[in-house]
Design a protein around this motif. Structure first.
Motif, PDB file in Angstrom:
ATOM      1  N   VAL A 363      27.936 -29.333  20.688  1.00  0.00           N
ATOM      2  CA  VAL A 363      27.259 -29.265  21.349  1.00  0.00           C
ATOM      3  C   VAL A 363      26.365 -30.834  21.046  1.00  0.00           C
ATOM      4  CG1 VAL A 363      24.010 -28.879  21.012  1.00  0.00           C
ATOM      5  CG2 VAL A 363      26.056 -27.420  20.906  1.00  0.00           C
ATOM      6  N   ILE A 364      26.402 -31.963  21.914  1.00  0.00           N
ATOM      7  CA  ILE A 364      25.853 -32.689  22.195  1.00  0.00           C
ATOM      8  C   ILE A 364      24.350 -32.846  21.481  1.00  0.00           C
ATOM      9  CG2 ILE A 364      24.871 -35.216  23.014  1.00  0.00           C
ATOM     10  CD1 ILE A 364      27.323 -34.530  25.920  1.00  0.00           C
ATOM     11  N   GLN A 365      23.544 -34.061  20.600  1.00  0.00           N
ATOM     12  CA  GLN A 365      22.300 -34.160  19.790  1.00  0.00           C
ATOM     13  C   GLN A 365      22.121 -35.971  20.456  1.00  0.00           C
ATOM     14  OE1 GLN A 365      24.179 -33.132  15.868  1.00  0.00           O
ATOM     15  NE2 GLN A 365      22.890 -31.437  15.690  1.00  0.00           N
ATOM     16  N   PRO A 366      21.142 -35.426  20.128  1.00  0.00           N
ATOM     17  CA  PRO A 366      20.181 -36.666  20.406  1.00  0.00           C
ATOM     18  C   PRO A 366      20.120 -37.979  19.664  1.00  0.00           C
ATOM     19  CG  PRO A 366      18.835 -35.415  20.538  1.00  0.00           C
ATOM     20  CD  PRO A 366      19.960 -34.376  20.605  1.00  0.00           C
ATOM     21  N   GLU A 367      20.520 -37.078  18.613  1.00  0.00           N
ATOM     22  CA  GLU A 367      20.491 -38.514  17.394  1.00  0.00           C
ATOM     23  C   GLU A 367      21.424 -39.681  17.514  1.00  0.00           C
ATOM     24  OE1 GLU A 367      17.923 -35.114  16.453  1.00  0.00           O
ATOM     25  OE2 GLU A 367      20.043 -34.960  16.957  1.00  0.00           O
ATOM     26  N   GLU A 368      22.787 -38.863  18.088  1.00  0.00           N
ATOM     27  CA  GLU A 368      24.068 -39.736  18.263  1.00  0.00           C
ATOM     28  C   GLU A 368      23.843 -40.945  18.813  1.00  0.00           C
ATOM     29  OE1 GLU A 368      27.993 -39.764  21.165  1.00  0.00           O
ATOM     30  OE2 GLU A 368      27.003 -37.883  20.703  1.00  0.00           O
ATOM     31  N   GLU A 369      22.564 -41.026  20.120  1.00  0.00           N
ATOM     32  CA  GLU A 369      22.265 -42.353  20.726  1.00  0.00           C
ATOM     33  C   GLU A 369      21.708 -43.161  19.217  1.00  0.00           C
ATOM     34  OE1 GLU A 369      22.149 -45.157  23.254  1.00  0.00           O
ATOM     35  OE2 GLU A 369      23.742 -43.052  23.252  1.00  0.00           O
ATOM     36  N   LYS A 370      20.798 -42.290  18.429  1.00  0.00           N
ATOM     37  CA  LYS A 370      20.252 -43.814  17.232  1.00  0.00           C
ATOM     38  C   LYS A 370      21.030 -44.027  16.703  1.00  0.00           C
ATOM     39  CE  LYS A 370      15.845 -40.332  17.753  1.00  0.00           C
ATOM     40  NZ  LYS A 370      14.935 -39.676  16.399  1.00  0.00           N
ATOM     41  N   VAL A 371      22.448 -43.518  16.114  1.00  0.00           N
ATOM     42  CA  VAL A 371      23.366 -43.679  14.549  1.00  0.00           C
ATOM     43  C   VAL A 371      23.858 -44.568  15.707  1.00  0.00           C
ATOM     44  CG1 VAL A 371      25.239 -42.663  14.023  1.00  0.00           C
ATOM     45  CG2 VAL A 371      23.403 -41.317  14.106  1.00  0.00           C
ATOM     46  N   ARG A 372      23.986 -44.816  17.283  1.00  0.00           N
ATOM     47  CA  ARG A 372      24.504 -45.947  18.002  1.00  0.00           C
ATOM     48  C   ARG A 372      24.087 -47.063  18.330  1.00  0.00           C
ATOM     49  NH1 ARG A 372      24.434 -47.610  23.317  1.00  0.00           N
ATOM     50  NH2 ARG A 372      26.412 -48.431  24.120  1.00  0.00           N
ATOM     51  N   ALA A 373      22.363 -47.028  18.294  1.00  0.00           N
ATOM     52  CA  ALA A 373      21.455 -48.794  18.223  1.00  0.00           C
ATOM     53  C   ALA A 373      21.724 -48.607  16.939  1.00  0.00           C
ATOM     54  CB  ALA A 373      20.471 -47.082  18.741  1.00  0.00           C
ATOM     55  N   TYR A 374      21.559 -47.703  15.867  1.00  0.00           N
ATOM     56  CA  TYR A 374      21.719 -48.600  14.771  1.00  0.00           C
ATOM     57  C   TYR A 374      23.009 -49.499  14.505  1.00  0.00           C
ATOM     58  CZ  TYR A 374      22.518 -48.774   9.519  1.00  0.00           C
ATOM     59  OH  TYR A 374      23.092 -49.252   8.567  1.00  0.00           O
TER      60      TYR A 374
END
Length: 1704
Positions: A363-374
């Motif tokens: 399941v794709i989680q939206p928090e993945e994008e926050k990790v990428r941004a960090y």
């Protein structure tokens, strides 16, 4: 089970198990399969385990005798798929007999096909009612199918299995239905509605179906290398009983159709054997064995013939399996060895684990994008914390993000390291830090090829293996030179080709410095190292992304220690991501505090640096579940979907969705499901899953299987789980009592059902099963392991399994049972027939854990910690650090008894850690050398040493261990948390061994005794932590003073309770006042006496009443002591006075003073004599009579120090031995306190000064600290010699003597602990006063003699290992000779010749006026020869000293001929032979033609008529002295030369030692006329040729050491022995001291004399050489000798006062 997706062949056979599917007809192979299970598979398993490091599982689907337990076709095919995908070798073993087998009703039939069959039957007028009853339409399958109803499916429940009465009815009904179904198929074929090929599927037996599934779609490489088929054809196989045909009432039309179109079993078997298999043989090279048996028509295929075939089949199968597995390139590690290999292996395992976990990211989680941004932002210098509740997917998210980092940071080359800390089998802070340091350094400091080598360095071959040297023979005659004729003048030349024999040198496998992490590195060093790596290695071009998962799940605040080791703020090129559960508030707060700043606090509060994972979107969960169902060929109806949606609305976690898949995949379209059918939450779902598994399988199997997986330390391999389940046990708390064998197929079916929830990961080289989530462990623990006894018993079972014991049954009976004999052997090292061995890593990983968890501490100590086999396995596996941690672990159990033995083993391993990491196979030699001197102190280690001796094949065995040069410490305690630059302010120790330290930063540290670590003491007063100022000790009490003038007393023998000593007269003191320094403290029972510096009063504190009383004195108090009854107190003072107080009345009784008014430093009471001795500051002693306490003491005598005197630095008084040691800067004085006499004085070494001295426990030794010395010197009191040194790494501060220990504290507070008895044992070791320059051995090898250049010669006994007597001389002994019969010893001292009787020690002759330089004894024992360089050399009778004759010329290097006829020696380049009867020169050997000199010669005892002569040009002659004939044999090549000082020969003339060059030993093989060159490591300092011609012993010094190596073993000389016949090095021993003498006796014992006066004896153990009687090893003489070790001095024999024979 999730393993990563690669097949074994693609991954280089990275699996750790050979998994074979046994394909057969169950009705025709019972005997053969049983024979294979009993005799072949266990044997084959042992072969694979020992030779390849692989385990073996054989899945026989029909192993059970109950057909109801046989798996259906779909399950069997899943098993075949698993075997093909996970086996590291062959995966299919097929037995094809003469019976085809019967087909079964298919479990599923597609809707269109079943409708077609029913239609054809109805058209034929056949009733299909029974057929329609057994099949039921299921819309949940993809595609929609008809499935057999439950009563007609194979049932595996216990209830169904027990319905024995209905079996015959069921079997008959099934046969009728099968006939009907096949008849319907035949009708379809006949009508053309079904093709014959499709129809065959419904006729095929289990054997045919399984074979075709396994082979038809199998790649060619798998068939060639991994499949075995055995076909057995039988002619005239007449069954012993005929089976009548089943009578089925079918209509005639159906019978005709069946007979016309249905293939018979014989036809199907023929098609399988004659078409299908031969086609695969030719097209894909399938290995098929076919055997035909022709039987007697009268008897048919009898049982005897079947047994004979089974026996031959077993032999063939075993040979084929072994050959097939041995031919595979199995990637298994024989040795893990150095620590860096273990860390690199763990790095690869963590990377594999990351790959496996990322596959669960459904399941794709939206928090993945926050990790990428960090990770893409460059200004953040703080970590990103990913939090969330349980099961929210934090670990899976970061595993997925790890895979994406390279894509996200495409503009750079990032180093991404993900570490799943809680999934590491060793989660100690040291190991985690070491692993992180290694991974970061390895990824940055090596290139891609180096990384590949490092990741596979565990696959290196055994570094200790050696290859046989290549022998190069010469082309000259192989006849011995001694057998050649002495007539001709022909000469033979040695071939120029050199025979090179190399010692066992393995390639240098040490990694780069960054990976060479010391196993004894402390926590603070590792923290600094990690911080340094993170701070300096990453760059903008190569940033570091460090992902740490599971730190919050670790015990003992390990996660906080890892966080504290990270730099703050983070370097710009470093990104740190940490996971933490939302309920771990303490851990989250610790991260905030570590990176404390206003910005980071704000960012974490706003969520910019803290990501909170929530529930997954329900729609995505629904899609995920649908995808999982589709992948398994299932779906749900719309009504069922509504219930699923409701369940996902209540709990929308990814793990819950996976569990729902396990539940919903069991639903049929007509299943009666309600809202309560789906459990709420993860834990309820796991519990429901276990309920289903218990219904499908035996409840006991399920309960025990999941319990074993839960309580294991690192997981279990499939084979281990199957073994454990096959052990018959009675565990009523886990399901029902279980008393039956569990077949492998049942285990396999259970694993298939658990497949989605088990990870198959690699741990220490083995693939183990591991729960996908820790919540499975929680549920299993609560469900099955809630009772502590059950958990403990499970651990005990697993401990029995991994230790190789039989559990639950009598061992003798177990050997007769089928189940228990299949259990694998569990040695520490698995050895193979080819030699060498591999460590049983699974045993050393699991066994210690289960022994501890089961409370079997005694076995844990004796079977593991005190076992050399376990130590050897741990060291060879590269787990030295783990071994040290186990040896040093603090256990509170009362069963732990051998703490000191464990600490000694740990200390020995630590001191040799560097050497053992590079040479793990040298562990036996290292441990034996270091432990032998202390077996009297630690008899529990005798078994450890015995294990070393019993396990040794060829090598060097220590017969007599030399005295140790220093005593190893048993503990070294270093503070991990102490600040740099902090020094010790004060230290005190109690008699029971508790030590307290106060550092100058106000900290207090407590060490509770041997086996404990150092702990920091923290006391608070009004919420403020107290700072300590000082500490004193007396008896069991510690008195601590604080900077605010508070006093606390602690009775260390009681509870950890600190009692404040309150002074009511000091209320004016506040915290700002300068603290008062306590001068001293003494205790008597519950009464304490305290005095302060420059204060003239003593405070007495009563602990019972907590009252304080002051006693006033005349001047400042310097010391105090209580009487034995506590009624009186004596106080010494600054001006030399002593005040006596009555404790009952608190009054002053009397006062006395010494005459010089010097401060009293020590008061000693002898109450039995009514005496008081006062020692003042200068060392003077005043003795007082105190018989009348009410009267002033009466002075008895005063003893003043003589000469120059300085203040006393320390005193040590022992009342047990009435001895007082006073230490001053220039000397240490020893007093007899019984008579108050000065015994002895010991001066400090020149240019040095004493700082402290203490007595040993028994007073035979004393230990002293010297200024600017980093070691402690030990003196023997009786001789005044410095006999030992105790080495320190740092400058000593204080020396403490405890009840059993000696402790030295360095200035920075580190404690080094020695065992007192070890110091006594080393100090009492017998050795000569100087270095042993010569060793002479008696022919029997029992007695030997040594000289050290002094006036003494020692006679030693090899039986006791002790010197027996010493022979005294009037001057230094220069030469020593022993008569061949051992009766006479002749010595040369100061020009006199001494003749001794060795038996009585009598000096029968002292001959003066000899002017001898050397002495010899004739082989017949009757005469001696004195060699004089400037006078006459004389031949004399040993018994009387009469001169027989004189020899005028001086013969150098003289030797007596073996027949005692001539004295041979060199003179002016010639070799002369002088008659021993007349003294005249009878024979002469001269090289007249070549005008060259004789440089060396040797007589031969086995060929007494010959002398081998070596000329300066390298020409070798043999000279027959009696006939004066010379044979000129050969000339050495120019690159060889003979060094006269090194020249030696064997007694039979077969070998000659020519020279010793740097790193090369040159020998001449005279029997084969070849030259031999031994290449050794480092320069050779000593070499000795065995007189029997078997061996050469030599001592080398190491060379080429790395600057970073500080291991003492790498710098010590090495004694090595090489066998001359093949050049193989038999063994090596690292010598702890400098050798001066080297001798080999006829019994093949090597004697080494050392520079400190000791002797070491080593026996050459060679299994290839037959010995009539092996040498008897020295045994501990403590059982025979009752006297004190210090009284074992040898008896002295004195010489004649004057010469009784004088030569003119």
């Amino acid at each position: 089970m999730h393993t990563g997706g690669k097949s074994p062949l693609d991954s280089g056979f990275s699996t750790s198990c050979v998994k074979i599917y046994l394909c057969s007809n169950p009705e025709d192979s019972v005997v053969e399969r049983r024979a294979l299970r009993d005799s072949v598979f266990p044997r084959f398993r042992e072969h694979c385990r020992h030779s390849l490091g692989l385990d073996v599982r054989v899945i026989d689907p029909f192993e059970s005798s109950d057909p109801s337990r046989w798996p259906d076709e779909d399950t069997r095919h899943q098993m075949i798929h698993e075997c093909r995908g996970s086996s590291a070798g062959p995966f299919l073993l097929a037995l094809v007999g003469h019976q085809y087998g019967t087909a079964r009703l298919p479990a599923q039939v597609e809707v269109s096909e079943l409708q077609l069959l029913l239609q054809q039957c109805q058209e034929a007028g056949v009733s299909t009612q029974e057929l329609e009853k057994v099949y039921q339409r299921d819309e949940n399958t993809i595609p929609t199918t008809y499935c057999l109803r439950a009563p007609h499916r194979r049932s595996y429940s216990l209830q169904e299995r027990n319905k024995v009465k209905e079996e015959s009815k069921t079997k008959t009904k099934e046969e009728e239905l099968r006939k009907l179904f096949q008849a319907a198929v035949s009708l379809c074929v006949q009508s053309g509605s079904m093709t014959p090929e499709r129809a065959k599927i419904f006729y095929r037996s289990a054997l045919d179906a399984d074979l075709r599934y396994a082979l038809e779609s199998c790649p060619e490489r798998d068939i060639v290398r991994r499949c075995l088929v055995y076909v057995h054809k039988i002619i005239n196989a007449k069954a012993e009983r005929q089976k009548g045909p089943v009578k089925i009432q079918l209509q005639s039309k159906l019978e005709d159709a069946t007979l016309s179109s249905s293939p018979t079993n014989e036809k199907l078997l023929s098609e399988l054997c004659e078409c299908f298999l031969p086609h695969l043989v030719t097209s894909r090279q399938l290995l098929v064995y076919t055997i035909t048996t022709e039987c007697d028509r009268r008897h048919g295929y009898t049982s005897a013939r079947r047994r004979g075939y089974a026996d031959s089949l077993c032999q063939q199968v075993y040979c084929d399996l072994v050959q097939m597995t041995d031919s595979l390139s199995v990637s298994q590690s024989a040795e893990l060895s150095p620590l860096c290999d273990v860390l690199s292996q763990e790095q690869a395992e963590q990377e594999q684990l990351c790959d496996i976990l990322s596959q669960f990211y459904d399941v794709i989680q939206p928090e993945e994008e926050k990790v990428r941004a960090y990770v893409k932002q460059r200004y953040h210098q703080f970590p990103l914390v990913v939090t969330g509740g349980p099961c929210t997917g934090k670990t899976v998210l970061l595993a997925h993000c790890t895979q994406q980092m390279k894509h996200w940071l495409a503009d750079s080359d990032p180093v991404v390291i993900s570490f799943f800390c809680n999934l590491s089998i060793n989660a100690s802070p040291k190991h985690l830090l070491s692993s992180l340091c290694y991974q970061i350094a390895c990824r940055y400091l090596t290139d891609s090829s180096s990384k590949q080598d490092a990741s596979h360095c565990s696959d290196l071959d055994d570094p200790g293996s050696t290859t046989d040297p290549r022998e190069v023979t010469s082309s000259c005659s192989q006849t011995s030179v001694l057998d050649s004729q002495h007539e001709g003048g022909t000469k033979e030349h040695v071939s120029d080709c050199k025979q090179s024999w190399s010692t066992a040198q393995h390639p240098d496998q040490r990694q780069l410095d960054f990976g060479n992490i010391k196993p004894d590195a402390c926590l603070s060093e590792l923290k600094e190292h990690l911080s340094s790596l993170i701070s300096h290695l990453p760059s903008t071009e190569k940033p570091l992304v460090l992902i740490l998962d599971g730190l919050d799940q670790l015990k003992n605040n390990t996660g906080l220690q890892i966080i504290e080791s990270l730099p703050r703020p983070l370097p710009p090129a470093v990104k740190l991501i940490v996971t933490a559960s939302s309920n771990r508030a303490h851990f989250l707060q610790a991260i905030k505090l570590h990176y404390a700043s206003q910005s980071v606090s704000e960012d974490m509060c706003t969520g910019r640096l803290c990501i909170q994972l929530g529930l997954v979107d329900r729609k995505q969960s629904v899609q995920m579940l649908a995808s999982l169902l589709k992948g398994s060929g299932r779906r749900v109806t719309s009504g069922q979907q509504a219930l699923v949606n409701q369940a996902l609305a209540r709990c929308c976690l990814p793990l819950y969705a996976r569990l729902l898949h396990a539940h919903t995949s069991l639903w049929r379209s007509d299943s009666d499901v309600t809202e309560s059918s789906l459990p709420d939450g993860v834990h309820s779902s796991i519990s429901a899953l276990l309920d289903h598994l218990e219904q499908k399988h035996f409840s006991s199997i399920v309960a025990r299987a999941v319990s074993y997986l839960t309580v294991s330390r690192s997981g279990l391999t499939e084979a281990e789980l199957a073994d454990l389940l096959s052990i018959k046990e009675d565990l009523p708390h886990i399901g029902s009592s279980f008393k039956m064998t569990v077949p492998q197929v049942d285990v396999e079916r259970l694993l298939l059902d658990l497949k989605s929830f088990l990870i198959q990961r690699k741990v220490a080289g083995s693939l183990v099963l591991f729960w996908v989530s820790r919540h499975f462990k929680l549920v299993v623990a609560k469900r099955y392991l809630d009772a502590p006894d059950v958990r403990r018993r499970l651990h005990s079972e697993m401990a029995d399994y991994f230790s190789g014991q039989t559990s639950g049954v009598n061992k003798d009976a177990a050997l007769k049972t089928h189940t228990d004999t299949r259990q694998p052997s569990q040695p520490f090292v698995l050895t193979s027939m080819k030699g060498g061995g591999r460590v049983n890593v699974r045993k050393i990983v699991e066994l210690p854990y289960h022994l501890q968890q089961s409370g079997r501490w005694k076995e844990f100590e004796c079977v593991l910690l005190l076992s050399f086999g376990f130590h050897q396995a741990m060291v060879r596996a590269g787990l030295l650090g783990d071994l040290l941690a186990m040896l040093e672990t603090e256990e509170e159990s009362s069963q732990v008894k051998f703490v000191r033995e464990r600490l000694l083993l740990a200390s020995t391993l630590k001191s040799s850690a560097c050497f053992l990491q590079s040479s793990p196979l040298q562990l036996p030699s290292v441990m034996e050398t270091n432990l032998l001197p202390y077996l009297e102190v630690f008899p529990a280690l005798e078994g450890y040493v015995r294990e070393i001796k019993e396990g040794r094949g060829s090598g060097l065995e220590i017969v007599l261990c030399p005295s140790p040069p220093c005593v190893p410490h048993i503990q070294y305690l270093k503070y991990d948390d102490i600040n740099k630059g902090v020094c010790v302010r004060e230290i005190a120790g109690t008699k029971c061994g508790v030590v307290a330290e106060i550092t100058d930063d106000g900290s207090a540290w407590i060490w509770k005794g041997c086996g404990y670590d150092v702990a920091k003491l923290s006391l608070r007063c009004e919420q403020t932590e107290l700072k300590f100022a000082g500490v004193k000790s007396s008896g069991p009490f510690l008195l601590l003073s604080t900077s605010c003038n508070k006093l606390f007393v602690w009775d260390v023998e009681g509870p950890e309770k600190f009692l404040e000593v309150k002074d009511p007269f000091k209320n004016t003191c506040d915290s700002s006042e300068t603290p008062s320094n306590i001068e001293g403290f003494v205790a008597h029972q519950k009464t304490l006496s305290v005095w302060w510096k420059d204060e003239s009063f003593v405070s007495v504190f009563d602990i019972s009443s907590e009252t304080l009383t002051h006693f006033q004195c005349q001047s400042p108090v310097t010391c105090s002591v209580f009487s034995s009854d506590g009624f009186f107190m004596y106080c010494g003072q600054e001006e030399g006075a002593v005040s006596v107080f009555d404790m009952k009345s608190s009054s002053l009784l009397s006062t006395c003073s010494n005459s010089n008014h010097s401060a009293v430093t020590l008061i000693i009471l002898h109450e039995d004599k009514r005496e008081m001795a006062c020692v003042d500051r200068t060392g003077s002693v005043a003795l007082w009579d105190v018989a009348a306490n009410t009267q002033p003491p009466r002075l008895v005598k005063e003893i003043f120090t003589q000469g120059y005197s300085t203040n006393i630095l320390s005193t040590d008084y022992s009342s047990e031995i009435n001895t007082l040691l006073m230490c001053q800067a220039h000397q240490a004085s020893l007093w007899d306190t019984c008579n108050w006499e000065l015994w002895d004085q010991f001066l400090a070494p020149q240019g040095r000064a004493f700082t402290q001295a203490v007595l040993s426990q028994d007073g035979h030794l004393f230990l002293a600290l010297l200024d600017t010395c980093t070691f402690i010197l030990v003196w023997r009191v009786s001789s005044g010699e410095c006999v030992l040194s105790l080495e320190m790494n740092k400058q000593p501060h204080t020396l403490l003597k405890m009840a059993s220990d000696v402790i030295c504290v360095s200035h920075d507070g580190c404690l080094t602990v020695w065992d007192s008895e070890m110091i006594d044992a080393a100090g009492s070791a017998q050795k000569m006063g100087g270095g042993v320059k010569e060793v002479v051995v008696e022919q029997t090898g029992v007695w030997f003699y040594t000289r050290d250049g002094s006036e003494k010669v020692w006679k030693w006994s090899l039986d006791t290992g002790l010197p027996h007597v010493n022979f005294l001389h009037t001057g230094p002994v220069e030469k020593l000779q022993l008569s061949p019969n051992g009766i006479h010893l002749v010595s040369l001292s100061a020009g006199d010749i001494y003749v001794w009787r060795t038996e009585t020690g009598e000096n029968i002759l002292r001959i003066g006026g000899s002017r001898a330089r050397d002495i010899l004894i004739t082989p017949n024992n009757n005469f001696g020869v004195s060699i004089s360089e400037r006078g006459l050399s004389r031949v004399f009778k040993i018994a009387q000293g009469n001169i027989v004759c004189s020899i005028h010329p001086y013969l150098s290097d003289a030797q007596v001929s073996p027949e005692s006829t001539y004295l041979l020696g060199c003179c002016h380049g010639d070799l002369l032979a002088a008659s021993l009867w007349s003294g005249s020169i009878s024979k002469r050997f001269s090289c007249v033609e070549s005008s060259e000199e004789v440089v060396a010669f040797q007589t031969l005892s086995q060929h007494p008529e010959f002398v081998v002569v070596m000329a300066a040009s390298g020409t070798v002659y043999t000279w027959k002295v009696a006939e004066e004939t010379v044979c000129w044999h050969f000339q050495l090549p120019h690159m060889f030369h003979c060094q006269p000082e090194d020249f030696q020969m064997s007694s039979n003339g077969s070998y000659a030692l020519l020279s010793i060059d740097s790193g090369v030993i040159n020998l001449l093989n005279l029997s084969r006329v070849t030259l031999c060159s031994f290449k050794v490591e480092g320069p050779v300092i000593k070499a000795c040729l065995d007189k029997t011609g078997h061996y050469v012993a030599y001592i080398t010094t190491p060379s080429g050491l790395e600057d970073s190596c500080d291991c003492y073993l790498h710098a010590r000389p090495i004694l090595q022995v090489t066998r001359l016949s093949d050049g193989k090095r038999l063994g090596a021993v690292h010598l702890s001291k400098n050798p001066l003498a080297l001798v080999i006796c006829e019994q093949h014992c090597v004697f080494v004399g050392f520079g400190d006066g000791s002797v070491g004896v080593y026996y050459i153990s060679d299994v290839t050489v037959d010995e009539d009687e092996p040498i008897r090893c020295w045994e501990d003489p403590s059982g025979q000798l009752k006297q004190c070790p210090f009284d074992r001095t040898p008896f002295s024999w004195f010489p004649q006062d004057t010469p009784n024979v004088t030569w003119a």
